[in-house]
Design a protein around this motif. Structure first.
Motif, PDB file in Angstrom:
ATOM      1  N   ASP A   1       7.911  40.406 -16.067  1.00 41.02           N
ATOM      2  CA  ASP A   1       8.518  41.711 -16.304  1.00 41.02           C
ATOM      3  C   ASP A   1       8.185  42.700 -15.199  1.00 41.02           C
ATOM      4  O   ASP A   1       8.930  43.643 -14.967  1.00 41.02           O
ATOM      5  CB  ASP A   1       8.026  42.298 -17.636  1.00 41.02           C
ATOM      6  N   GLU A   2       7.034  42.523 -14.566  1.00 43.50           N
ATOM      7  CA  GLU A   2       6.621  43.402 -13.477  1.00 43.50           C
ATOM      8  C   GLU A   2       5.871  42.583 -12.426  1.00 43.50           C
ATOM      9  O   GLU A   2       5.450  41.457 -12.679  1.00 43.50           O
ATOM     10  CB  GLU A   2       5.772  44.568 -13.978  1.00 43.50           C
ATOM     11  N   THR A   3       5.710  43.142 -11.262  1.00 38.70           N
ATOM     12  CA  THR A   3       5.035  42.473 -10.152  1.00 38.70           C
ATOM     13  C   THR A   3       3.553  42.264 -10.482  1.00 38.70           C
ATOM     14  O   THR A   3       2.898  43.151 -11.002  1.00 38.70           O
ATOM     15  CB  THR A   3       5.165  43.326  -8.876  1.00 38.70           C
ATOM     16  N   ASN A   4       3.041  41.072 -10.180  1.00 41.55           N
ATOM     17  CA  ASN A   4       1.641  40.732 -10.446  1.00 41.55           C
ATOM     18  C   ASN A   4       0.752  41.058  -9.256  1.00 41.55           C
ATOM     19  O   ASN A   4       1.172  40.934  -8.099  1.00 41.55           O
ATOM     20  CB  ASN A   4       1.512  39.239 -10.767  1.00 41.55           C
ATOM     21  N   TYR A   5      -0.491  41.443  -9.573  1.00 41.00           N
ATOM     22  CA  TYR A   5      -1.485  41.754  -8.554  1.00 41.00           C
ATOM     23  C   TYR A   5      -2.798  41.018  -8.762  1.00 41.00           C
ATOM     24  O   TYR A   5      -3.578  40.875  -7.836  1.00 41.00           O
ATOM     25  CB  TYR A   5      -1.777  43.262  -8.536  1.00 41.00           C
ATOM     26  N   LEU A   6      -3.080  40.587  -9.999  1.00 39.52           N
ATOM     27  CA  LEU A   6      -4.371  39.990 -10.332  1.00 39.52           C
ATOM     28  C   LEU A   6      -4.205  38.667 -11.067  1.00 39.52           C
ATOM     29  O   LEU A   6      -3.241  38.479 -11.804  1.00 39.52           O
ATOM     30  CB  LEU A   6      -5.186  40.941 -11.216  1.00 39.52           C
ATOM     31  N   LEU A   7      -5.201  37.787 -10.894  1.00 40.25           N
ATOM     32  CA  LEU A   7      -5.246  36.496 -11.566  1.00 40.25           C
ATOM     33  C   LEU A   7      -6.610  36.307 -12.214  1.00 40.25           C
ATOM     34  O   LEU A   7      -7.617  36.807 -11.705  1.00 40.25           O
ATOM     35  CB  LEU A   7      -5.049  35.357 -10.564  1.00 40.25           C
ATOM     36  N   ALA A   8      -6.660  35.547 -13.313  1.00 35.23           N
ATOM     37  CA  ALA A   8      -7.928  35.143 -13.935  1.00 35.23           C
ATOM     38  C   ALA A   8      -7.714  33.775 -14.573  1.00 35.23           C
ATOM     39  O   ALA A   8      -6.660  33.510 -15.157  1.00 35.23           O
ATOM     40  CB  ALA A   8      -8.370  36.156 -14.981  1.00 35.23           C
ATOM     41  N   LEU A   9      -8.713  32.917 -14.446  1.00 35.04           N
ATOM     42  CA  LEU A   9      -8.656  31.560 -14.981  1.00 35.04           C
ATOM     43  C   LEU A   9      -9.744  31.395 -16.030  1.00 35.04           C
ATOM     44  O   LEU A   9     -10.882  31.826 -15.812  1.00 35.04           O
ATOM     45  CB  LEU A   9      -8.869  30.555 -13.843  1.00 35.04           C
ATOM     46  N   SER A  10      -9.402  30.770 -17.168  1.00 30.97           N
ATOM     47  CA  SER A  10     -10.434  30.497 -18.171  1.00 30.97           C
ATOM     48  C   SER A  10     -11.387  29.446 -17.618  1.00 30.97           C
ATOM     49  O   SER A  10     -11.014  28.619 -16.782  1.00 30.97           O
ATOM     50  CB  SER A  10      -9.810  30.025 -19.490  1.00 30.97           C
ATOM     51  N   GLY A  11     -12.629  29.464 -18.094  1.00 30.20           N
ATOM     52  CA  GLY A  11     -13.640  28.526 -17.605  1.00 30.20           C
ATOM     53  C   GLY A  11     -13.275  27.071 -17.841  1.00 30.20           C
ATOM     54  O   GLY A  11     -13.638  26.200 -17.052  1.00 30.20           O
ATOM     55  N   ASN A  12     -12.521  26.792 -18.903  1.00 26.14           N
ATOM     56  CA  ASN A  12     -12.119  25.416 -19.199  1.00 26.14           C
ATOM     57  C   ASN A  12     -10.818  25.008 -18.500  1.00 26.14           C
ATOM     58  O   ASN A  12     -10.316  23.915 -18.724  1.00 26.14           O
ATOM     59  CB  ASN A  12     -12.002  25.200 -20.702  1.00 26.14           C
ATOM     60  N   LYS A  13     -10.289  25.878 -17.669  1.00 23.06           N
ATOM     61  CA  LYS A  13      -9.086  25.630 -16.850  1.00 23.06           C
ATOM     62  C   LYS A  13      -7.825  25.399 -17.682  1.00 23.06           C
ATOM     63  O   LYS A  13      -6.877  24.796 -17.221  1.00 23.06           O
ATOM     64  CB  LYS A  13      -9.293  24.459 -15.889  1.00 23.06           C
ATOM     65  N   GLN A  14      -7.795  25.899 -18.910  1.00 23.80           N
ATOM     66  CA  GLN A  14      -6.621  25.706 -19.756  1.00 23.80           C
ATOM     67  C   GLN A  14      -5.687  26.903 -19.785  1.00 23.80           C
ATOM     68  O   GLN A  14      -4.534  26.762 -20.157  1.00 23.80           O
ATOM     69  CB  GLN A  14      -7.048  25.335 -21.176  1.00 23.80           C
ATOM     70  N   PHE A  15      -6.191  28.097 -19.398  1.00 30.83           N
ATOM     71  CA  PHE A  15      -5.361  29.292 -19.457  1.00 30.83           C
ATOM     72  C   PHE A  15      -5.468  30.092 -18.168  1.00 30.83           C
ATOM     73  O   PHE A  15      -6.534  30.190 -17.567  1.00 30.83           O
ATOM     74  CB  PHE A  15      -5.761  30.172 -20.646  1.00 30.83           C
ATOM     75  N   LEU A  16      -4.348  30.680 -17.779  1.00 32.51           N
ATOM     76  CA  LEU A  16      -4.270  31.558 -16.622  1.00 32.51           C
ATOM     77  C   LEU A  16      -3.741  32.903 -17.096  1.00 32.51           C
ATOM     78  O   LEU A  16      -2.733  32.959 -17.796  1.00 32.51           O
ATOM     79  CB  LEU A  16      -3.302  30.984 -15.574  1.00 32.51           C
ATOM     80  N   ALA A  17      -4.429  33.972 -16.717  1.00 32.21           N
ATOM     81  CA  ALA A  17      -3.940  35.320 -17.002  1.00 32.21           C
ATOM     82  C   ALA A  17      -3.491  35.947 -15.697  1.00 32.21           C
ATOM     83  O   ALA A  17      -4.119  35.766 -14.654  1.00 32.21           O
ATOM     84  CB  ALA A  17      -5.035  36.160 -17.652  1.00 32.21           C
ATOM     85  N   THR A  18      -2.379  36.669 -15.759  1.00 35.92           N
ATOM     86  CA  THR A  18      -1.879  37.409 -14.607  1.00 35.92           C
ATOM     87  C   THR A  18      -1.700  38.862 -15.046  1.00 35.92           C
ATOM     88  O   THR A  18      -1.471  39.136 -16.221  1.00 35.92           O
ATOM     89  CB  THR A  18      -0.531  36.860 -14.116  1.00 35.92           C
ATOM     90  N   ALA A  19      -1.819  39.775 -14.093  1.00 35.40           N
ATOM     91  CA  ALA A  19      -1.664  41.183 -14.442  1.00 35.40           C
ATOM     92  C   ALA A  19      -0.880  41.920 -13.379  1.00 35.40           C
ATOM     93  O   ALA A  19      -1.086  41.713 -12.183  1.00 35.40           O
ATOM     94  CB  ALA A  19      -3.032  41.845 -14.623  1.00 35.40           C
ATOM     95  N   GLY A  20       0.012  42.764 -13.869  1.00 37.60           N
ATOM     96  CA  GLY A  20       0.681  43.734 -13.017  1.00 37.60           C
ATOM     97  C   GLY A  20      -0.036  45.060 -13.196  1.00 37.60           C
ATOM     98  O   GLY A  20      -1.228  45.094 -13.503  1.00 37.60           O
ATOM     99  N   LYS A  21       0.679  46.151 -13.076  1.00 37.64           N
ATOM    100  CA  LYS A  21       0.054  47.468 -13.267  1.00 37.64           C
ATOM    101  C   LYS A  21      -0.137  47.810 -14.744  1.00 37.64           C
ATOM    102  O   LYS A  21      -1.085  48.473 -15.116  1.00 37.64           O
ATOM    103  CB  LYS A  21       0.909  48.561 -12.603  1.00 37.64           C
ATOM    104  N   GLN A  22       0.782  47.335 -15.605  1.00 35.01           N
ATOM    105  CA  GLN A  22       0.761  47.728 -17.011  1.00 35.01           C
ATOM    106  C   GLN A  22       0.774  46.557 -17.998  1.00 35.01           C
ATOM    107  O   GLN A  22       0.557  46.773 -19.180  1.00 35.01           O
ATOM    108  CB  GLN A  22       1.973  48.625 -17.321  1.00 35.01           C
ATOM    109  N   LYS A  23       1.060  45.339 -17.552  1.00 37.38           N
ATOM    110  CA  LYS A  23       1.194  44.210 -18.477  1.00 37.38           C
ATOM    111  C   LYS A  23       0.392  43.012 -18.005  1.00 37.38           C
ATOM    112  O   LYS A  23       0.244  42.781 -16.811  1.00 37.38           O
ATOM    113  CB  LYS A  23       2.660  43.787 -18.598  1.00 37.38           C
ATOM    114  N   ILE A  24      -0.091  42.240 -18.994  1.00 37.77           N
ATOM    115  CA  ILE A  24      -0.726  40.963 -18.685  1.00 37.77           C
ATOM    116  C   ILE A  24       0.100  39.842 -19.304  1.00 37.77           C
ATOM    117  O   ILE A  24       0.782  40.034 -20.317  1.00 37.77           O
ATOM    118  CB  ILE A  24      -2.178  40.900 -19.192  1.00 37.77           C
ATOM    119  N   SER A  25       0.034  38.696 -18.669  1.00 37.43           N
ATOM    120  CA  SER A  25       0.676  37.487 -19.184  1.00 37.43           C
ATOM    121  C   SER A  25      -0.371  36.391 -19.188  1.00 37.43           C
ATOM    122  O   SER A  25      -1.175  36.298 -18.263  1.00 37.43           O
ATOM    123  CB  SER A  25       1.839  37.064 -18.292  1.00 37.43           C
TER     124      SER A  25
END
Length: 171
Positions: free
Chosen positions: A89-113
């Motif tokens: 929905d919006e441009t991403n700037y940040l990434l985060a990975l769960s320690g078990n490598k099963q989930f990836l989070a991405t973030a723009g300015k206002q939303k996370i996926s």
């Protein structure tokens, strides 16, 4: 008796000094072994906005200037998943990975996926908010299992999201 104690102290100080000097000298005589890589192969050719390496260094996630997010097997340089800017929905700037490598989070300015990396599918999309309505996301973290998401905002607030109950709290 006092002279005897002083002599023992002096002998102990000299002994410690000699041992310390021997340790320093023996450490200085050892050659430092430099290891170099047998093969350097970049995963992406473009400039990166963000990148994450798994704890065991087996997986790398890259967010390139083209806003493409790619999941890589480091050992084989094989592309596992990829999403383009159009998938968000919006441009991403940040990434985060769960320690078990099963989930990836991405973030723009206002939303996370949050994506499930086993399926490559979107798990949740969540609007982030801080104390200030104009605040934007400045940091992102996933727990070991990906069940807890921490979102830092540029107004100093931290949002804690529990995926299982879809609840949010502020710190």
């Amino acid at each position: 008796m006092l002279a005897n104690a002083g002599s023992r102290l002096l002998i102990n100080v000299h002994f410690i000094t000699v041992i310390t000097i021997m340790m320093i000298v023996s450490g200085c005589n050892q050659a430092e072994v430099m290891k170099t890589s047998d093969n350097i192969q970049p995963l992406v050719q473009e400039t990166l906005i963000d990148g994450v390496l798994s704890n065991d260094a087996s997986m790398a996630i890259t967010l390139g200037r083209s806003r493409t997010i790619s999941i890589w097997d480091v050992a084989t340089s094989q592309l596992l998943h990829q999403w383009s800017d159009d998938d968000f929905d919006e441009t991403n700037y940040l990434l985060a990975l769960s320690g078990n490598k099963q989930f990836l989070a991405t973030a723009g300015k206002q939303k996370i996926s949050v994506f499930n990396l086993e399926t490559g599918k979107l798990d949740i999309r969540w609007p982030a908010q801080g104390f200030n309505p104009d605040a934007s996301i400045s940091s992102l973290f996933l727990s070991q299992t990906g069940s807890t998401i921490l979102v830092g905002m540029n107004d100093g607030s931290i949002t804690v999201i529990q995926r299982s109950s879809m609840t949010m709290s502020f710190i």
